[in-house]
Design a protein around this motif. Structure first.
Motif: not given
Length: 261
Positions: A17-20, A25-28, A32-40
C-alpha cells in the motif's frame, strides 16, 4: 502485541500500500527473524534511509543463509548490489553482491529468481545489444514462471535497448505497453514500477520525445514509486526533458530532488 505472523502479514500489506511508516512499525515489532529484517529493510529503503537499509539487508541476508534459504538470500544480494552501486557509486561492492547472488542460485531449480538476476545484470553493461540479450532472456524466464513484474520489467529494458539502437518506434511501443501495465495495476512491486518509469524517461530523453513522457506521467500520476523510490537517474532524465521544453522551474525542482537523493 499481535502474533509475529500477523505482524509480518500486516507489514507486507503496508509495503504494497506504500504505507512505509506502518510497515516499519510492524516489522520492528516482529523481532529479528530474516523475514522481519527483510521487510524492515524495504520500509526504511523507501523512506530514503539507504545506509540503514543496507545494514538491515546484510543482516537479513546472513539470517537467510543460516537457514539455507538461497533464493531469498540471492534476492537480498541483488538489492544490496543495487544500493551499493546506485547510492554510493561503489561498483566493486555492487559487483561482489551480484556475484554472491549468482553463486547462491547455482544448482537451484530453475525459477523466476534466475530471471531477476539476469535482468539486474543490465546496469553493468552500456552495450545496447547485450542489454537486449539480457532482456530477452529474462522475458523468457518470466513467461515460463508467470512472473508479471519480471515480464514487464524485462519488456521495459528491451524497449529502452531498442530505442538506444535506433529501433525507436518498436522500442517506444514496448515502453508504452509496460506503462499501460503499470497504470492498469498489473505491476505490483514499487521497485519494478520505478525502474519502468526510469527506462521510459531514459528512452524519451534519448529520442527527445517530450510529448510521450508528459502524457505517461500525466496518465500514471505521481505514484509512491515516483515520489518515494525513483532514483536520482530517473529524476535527472525527467529534468532533462523539462529543460528541453523550457519548463525551467519544474526542471530545477526535479534536478534538486535528484541531488538531495
Amino acid at each position: 502485541m499481535a502474533p509475529v505472523d500477523e505482524l509480518l502479514r500486516e507489514g507486507r500489506e503496508a509495503l504494497v500500500a506504500g504505507d512505509w511508516a506502518r510497515a516499519r512499525s510492524c516489522f520492528e515489532k516482529a523481532g529479528e527473524s530474516a523475514e522481519a529484517l527483510d521487510g524492515l529493510s524495504q520500509a526504511v529503503h523507501y523512506q530514503g534511509d539507504h545506509d540503514r537499509a543496507i545494514e538491515l539487508k546484510e543482516r537479513a541476508f546472513a539470517a537467510y543463509r543460516r537457514r539455507d534459504k538461497r533464493v531469498e538470500a540471492a534476492e537480498l544480494a541483488r538489492w544490496l548490489a543495487f544500493l551499493h552501486g546506485a547510492v554510493h557509486g561503489n561498483m566493486a561492492a555492487a559487483n561482489g553482491w551480484m556475484a554472491r547472488a549468482e553463486s547462491l542460485l547455482e544448482g537451484v531449480e530453475p525459477c523466476a529468481a534466475h530471471g531477476w538476476l539476469t535482468l539486474d545484470r543490465a546496469p553493468f553493461s552500456r552495450d545496447s545489444s547485450e542489454r537486449e540479450r539480457l532482456a530477452l532472456s529474462a522475458l523468457t524466464i518470466a513467461r515460463r514462471f508467470g512472473d508479471c513484474d519480471l515480464e514487464f520489467g524485462a519488456k521495459a529494458l528491451l524497449g529502452e535497448a531498442y530505442v538506444a539502437s535506433g529501433r525507436i518506434a518498436e522500442g517506444m511501443t514496448l515502453l508504452d505497453e509496460t506503462m499501460a501495465a503499470v497504470s492498469g495495476g498489473e505491476v505490483a512491486g514499487v521497485g519494478t514500477i520505478g525502474e519502468i518509469y526510469c527506462r521510459l524517461l531514459s528512452a524519451c530523453e534519448r529520442a527527445a520525445d517530450v510529448r510521450r513522457a508528459e502524457q505517461w506521467l500525466a496518465a500514471a500520476g505521481r505514484s509512491v514509486a515516483w515520489t518515494d523510490y525513483a532514483p536520482p537517474t530517473c529524476r535527472s532524465h525527467y529534468g532533462g526533458i523539462l529543460i528541453a521544453i523550457g519548463r525551467w522551474a519544474e526542471a530545477e525542482a526535479e534536478l534538486l530532488a535528484a541531488i538531495r537523493a
